[in-house]
Design a protein around this motif. Structure first.
Motif, PDB file in Angstrom:
ATOM      1  N   GLN A 113       0.817  -1.212   0.000  1.00 29.13           N
ATOM      2  CA  GLN A 113       0.000   0.000   0.000  1.00 29.13           C
ATOM      3  C   GLN A 113       0.851   1.262   0.000  1.00 29.13           C
ATOM      4  OE1 GLN A 113      -3.062   0.097   3.028  1.00 29.13           O
ATOM      5  NE2 GLN A 113      -3.565  -2.052   2.741  1.00 29.13           N
ATOM      6  N   ALA A 114       1.974   1.217   0.716  1.00 21.38           N
ATOM      7  CA  ALA A 114       2.833   2.403   0.820  1.00 21.38           C
ATOM      8  C   ALA A 114       3.763   2.562  -0.371  1.00 21.38           C
ATOM      9  CB  ALA A 114       3.660   2.326   2.105  1.00 21.38           C
ATOM     10  N   LEU A 115       3.760   1.602  -1.281  1.00 23.84           N
ATOM     11  CA  LEU A 115       4.669   1.636  -2.427  1.00 23.84           C
ATOM     12  C   LEU A 115       4.136   2.490  -3.568  1.00 23.84           C
ATOM     13  CD1 LEU A 115       7.342   0.463  -3.481  1.00 23.84           C
ATOM     14  CD2 LEU A 115       6.085  -1.555  -4.243  1.00 23.84           C
ATOM     15  N   THR A 116       2.832   2.439  -3.794  1.00 26.07           N
ATOM     16  CA  THR A 116       2.246   3.143  -4.943  1.00 26.07           C
ATOM     17  C   THR A 116       2.560   4.635  -4.966  1.00 26.07           C
ATOM     18  OG1 THR A 116       0.442   1.516  -5.013  1.00 26.07           O
ATOM     19  CG2 THR A 116       0.097   3.587  -6.188  1.00 26.07           C
ATOM     20  N   PRO A 117       2.459   5.381  -3.834  1.00 32.92           N
ATOM     21  CA  PRO A 117       2.752   6.824  -3.897  1.00 32.92           C
ATOM     22  C   PRO A 117       4.190   7.147  -4.281  1.00 32.92           C
ATOM     23  CG  PRO A 117       1.555   6.273  -1.888  1.00 32.92           C
ATOM     24  CD  PRO A 117       1.965   4.978  -2.508  1.00 32.92           C
ATOM     25  N   PRO A 121       3.100  10.374  -9.550  1.00 28.32           N
ATOM     26  CA  PRO A 121       2.977  11.731  -8.986  1.00 28.32           C
ATOM     27  C   PRO A 121       1.715  11.843  -8.144  1.00 28.32           C
ATOM     28  CG  PRO A 121       3.396  11.782 -11.368  1.00 28.32           C
ATOM     29  CD  PRO A 121       3.073  10.369 -11.026  1.00 28.32           C
ATOM     30  N   PRO A 122       1.725  12.706  -7.136  1.00 27.98           N
ATOM     31  CA  PRO A 122       0.538  12.862  -6.271  1.00 27.98           C
ATOM     32  C   PRO A 122      -0.738  13.167  -7.035  1.00 27.98           C
ATOM     33  CG  PRO A 122       2.427  13.961  -5.288  1.00 27.98           C
ATOM     34  CD  PRO A 122       2.861  13.517  -6.653  1.00 27.98           C
ATOM     35  N   ALA A 123      -0.627  13.958  -8.107  1.00 33.18           N
ATOM     36  CA  ALA A 123      -1.821  14.332  -8.862  1.00 33.18           C
ATOM     37  C   ALA A 123      -2.485  13.136  -9.534  1.00 33.18           C
ATOM     38  CB  ALA A 123      -1.466  15.383  -9.913  1.00 33.18           C
ATOM     39  N   LEU A 319      -2.029  10.343   0.561  1.00 32.06           N
ATOM     40  CA  LEU A 319      -1.640  11.723   0.269  1.00 32.06           C
ATOM     41  C   LEU A 319      -1.425  12.546   1.534  1.00 32.06           C
ATOM     42  CD1 LEU A 319      -4.023  12.428  -2.748  1.00 32.06           C
ATOM     43  CD2 LEU A 319      -1.524  12.350  -2.833  1.00 32.06           C
ATOM     44  N   GLU A 320      -2.138  12.223   2.600  1.00 29.06           N
ATOM     45  CA  GLU A 320      -2.029  12.980   3.843  1.00 29.06           C
ATOM     46  C   GLU A 320      -0.866  12.504   4.726  1.00 29.06           C
ATOM     47  OE1 GLU A 320      -4.279  15.556   5.445  1.00 29.06           O
ATOM     48  OE2 GLU A 320      -4.347  15.871   3.287  1.00 29.06           O
ATOM     49  N   THR A 321      -0.282  11.360   4.387  1.00 25.92           N
ATOM     50  CA  THR A 321       0.740  10.761   5.248  1.00 25.92           C
ATOM     51  C   THR A 321       2.129  10.989   4.676  1.00 25.92           C
ATOM     52  OG1 THR A 321      -0.838   9.015   5.817  1.00 25.92           O
ATOM     53  CG2 THR A 321       1.468   8.633   6.391  1.00 25.92           C
ATOM     54  N   PRO A 322       3.077  11.489   5.459  1.00 23.70           N
ATOM     55  CA  PRO A 322       4.458  11.625   4.992  1.00 23.70           C
ATOM     56  C   PRO A 322       5.036  10.253   4.632  1.00 23.70           C
ATOM     57  CG  PRO A 322       4.132  12.782   7.073  1.00 23.70           C
ATOM     58  CD  PRO A 322       2.913  11.960   6.850  1.00 23.70           C
ATOM     59  N   ARG A 326       4.294   6.157   5.982  1.00 25.86           N
ATOM     60  CA  ARG A 326       3.266   5.468   5.200  1.00 25.86           C
ATOM     61  C   ARG A 326       3.163   3.984   5.536  1.00 25.86           C
ATOM     62  NH1 ARG A 326       4.639   8.723   0.005  1.00 25.86           N
ATOM     63  NH2 ARG A 326       2.962  10.275  -0.019  1.00 25.86           N
ATOM     64  N   GLY A 327       4.284   3.336   5.811  1.00 25.84           N
ATOM     65  CA  GLY A 327       4.226   1.916   6.133  1.00 25.84           C
ATOM     66  C   GLY A 327       3.426   1.658   7.394  1.00 25.84           C
ATOM     67  N   ARG A 328       3.682   2.438   8.453  1.00 24.18           N
ATOM     68  CA  ARG A 328       2.988   2.226   9.717  1.00 24.18           C
ATOM     69  C   ARG A 328       1.528   2.638   9.641  1.00 24.18           C
ATOM     70  NH1 ARG A 328       7.757   4.976  13.095  1.00 24.18           N
ATOM     71  NH2 ARG A 328       8.061   5.855  10.995  1.00 24.18           N
TER      72      ARG A 328
END
Length: 389
Positions: A113-117, A121-123, A319-322, A326-328
Motif C-alpha cells: 500500500q505504501a509503495l504506490t505513492p 505523482p501525487p496528482a 496523500l495525507e501521510t508523509p 506510510r508503512g505504519r
C-alpha cells in the motif's frame, strides 16, 4: 504498470491457491470447523504482526519486502505441489501452510500500500488507486473461476499454476526502481511501532475515513449470510450463490474502471459519506428482497459504492501521510480492514441467530446509514473536504 501487473499476477496466484487449500481441507476432513480454522490462521498473523510489519516497511526497501513475501507464497505453492504429488498432505500440514501464508501477507500489505505513492505523482494517485482496484477486482473475480477450471486437471495442476503466477510477480517486482532513502537508525520500540496509530488519531480526516470504513463493513456486510439468502429466501441453488458472491465484485470493477477514466475532482468528503450511505441503503433493500434479479442488482450497486469509498479513503490516507510514516499508517489501515471483515462476519452470524438473516442484514444496513449520518457531524473536516490533495 510494472507494480500493477505484478499485483494482478500475485492476486490471481493467491486466489487459486486459497481455492485449492480450502477444497483439499474439506476433501480431507469434511469439517466446516477446519475450513474456519484455515481462515482464522491466515487472519491471526495479520492481527498480531501488521504493526511490526508497518515499522519494517518504513525502514526497508518496500519493493523488496513485497517481492520476498510473494516469493514466500511461491515457495508455499511448491511445497503444496510436492505434498499433493507425493500424497502426504494432511490437516496439520494445511493449517501450518495457512499460518505461513497469513504471515507473508501481514508483511506484504503495508509495504504494498505504501509503495504506490512512490511510483506515481501525487496528482495521479487517485487514478492509480482506481486502476489498481480494477486490476484487483478482475483478479478476484477471475482467480476462483480460473482455479476451478484448472482443478479439473487435479490439485497438482492448480499449485503448479500458482507457482508460475507467483514467479512472474516476483520477477516484475524485482525490477521495480524508486529512490529509497534509508531513514536514520532507530530502535524498534513500542512508541515507534504505534506511531501510525498516533498519527491517525491526531489527523481527524484520516481517522474519520478509516473508522467510517470499519463500521460500514462491520455493520453492513452480508457475505457470511449469502448461503442462507440463496437457499432459504431466494430459493436458488449453488449457481445462484455464485452469482450473489460475484455481484459486488462486478459492480466494484465497473466503478473502478470509471474512476480511472473520470477521477473524483471536488467534494470528495461528501462523496465518501454518500457512497457509504448508498452502501447501507443497498443492504436494506437486499435484506428485504425476495427477487434474485433485484438482489443481484443492489449487491452490484453496493460493490460500486464501496469501491468509491475505498478509492477516496486509500488516496486520502496516502496523500495525507508523509512517506516516512506510510508503512505504519498503512499497517493500521490494514488492521482496520481485516478486523472489520472478520468481525463483520461474526456480527452477521450472531445477529442472524437472534433476528434471522433478513433482520440481521436490514438492521446492519440501517446501522450503516446511521453511522454515515453521525460521521457527517463528528468529522466535519472530512465531510467538508473538497479535494484529495
Amino acid at each position: 504498470m510494472r507494480l500493477w501487473t505484478a499485483r494482478v499476477f500475485g492476486t490471481l496466484g493467491t486466489q487459486i491457491l486459497m481455492l485449492a487449500v480450502g477444497w483439499q481441507m474439506y476433501d480431507l476432513t469434511g469439517s466446516a470447523w477446519d475450513l474456519g480454522l484455515v481462515g482464522l490462521l491466515q487472519f491471526l498473523p495479520a492481527l498480531l504482526l501488521t504493526l511490526v510489519a508497518g515499522h519494517v516497511a518504513d525502514r526497508v526497501h518496500r519493493g523488496r519486502i513485497v517481492a520476498v513475501c510473494v516469493g514466500l507464497q511461491a515457495l508455499v505453492a511448491v511445497l503444496l505441489l510436492l505434498a499433493t504429488y507425493e500424497h502426504w498432505v494432511s490437516r496439520g500440514w494445511l493449517l501450518g501452510i495457512s499460518l505461513v501464508l497469513g504471515t507473508a501477507r501481514a508483511f506484504q500489505m503495508p509495504a504494498q500500500q505504501a509503495l504506490t505513492p512512490l511510483l506515481v505523482p501525487p496528482a495521479l494517485l487517485p487514478q492509480a488507486m482506481s486502476l489498481s482496484a480494477a486490476g484487483m477486482q478482475a483478479a478476484t473475480i477471475g482467480g476462483p473461476a480460473l482455479g476451478g477450471a484448472i482443478f479439473l486437471a487435479g490439485a497438482s495442476a492448480v499449485y503448479a499454476s500458482g507457482v508460475l503466477l507467483f514467479a512472474v510477480s516476483v520477477v516484475l517486482l524485482s525490477g521495480l526502481r524508486y529512490e529509497h532513502v534509508p531513514p536514520p537508525r532507530e530502535p524498534m520500540t513500542m512508541r515507534s511501532v504505534l506511531a501510525g496509530v498516533h498519527f491517525i488519531w491526531e489527523h481527524k480526516p484520516i481517522l474519520g475515513a478509516v473508522s467510517l470504513d470499519l463500521f460500514a463493513v462491520l455493520l453492513g456486510g452480508a457475505t457470511a449470510l449469502l448461503p442462507m439468502f440463496a437457499k432459504d429466501i431466494l430459493h436458488t441453488g449453488p449457481w445462484g450463490l455464485g452469482l450473489l458472491r460475484a455481484a459486488p465484485a462486478v459492480g466494484a470493477l465497473v466503478i473502478s474502471i470509471a474512476l480511472t477514466r473520470w477521477p473524483l475532482q471536488r467534494k470528495v468528503g461528501r462523496t465518501l459519506l454518500l457512497s457509504v450511505g448508498l452502501y447501507g441503503l443497498c443492504m436494506v433493500v437486499f435484506g428485504a428482497s425476495t427477487s434474485l434479479l433485484l438482489s443481484l442488482a443492489v449487491l452490484a450497486i453496493s460493490g460500486g459504492a464501496d469501491m468509491v469509498s475505498v478509492v477516496v479513503r486509500q488516496s486520502l490516507v496516502q496523500l495525507e501521510t508523509p512517506n516516512a510514516m506510510r508503512g505504519r499508517v498503512s499497517a493500521v489501515n490494514s488492521v482496520f480492514i481485516g478486523a472489520s471483515n472478520q468481525l463483520g462476519e461474526f456480527e452477521s452470524g450472531a445477529t442472524a441467530a437472534l433476528l434471522g438473516p433478513v433482520g440481521s442484514v436490514v438492521l446492519g444496513g440501517i446501522g450503516t446509514l446511521v453511522v454515515a449520518a453521525l460521521w457527517l457531524k463528528i468529522f466535519p473536516g472530512l465531510a467538508q473536504r473538497d479535494t484529495l490533495q
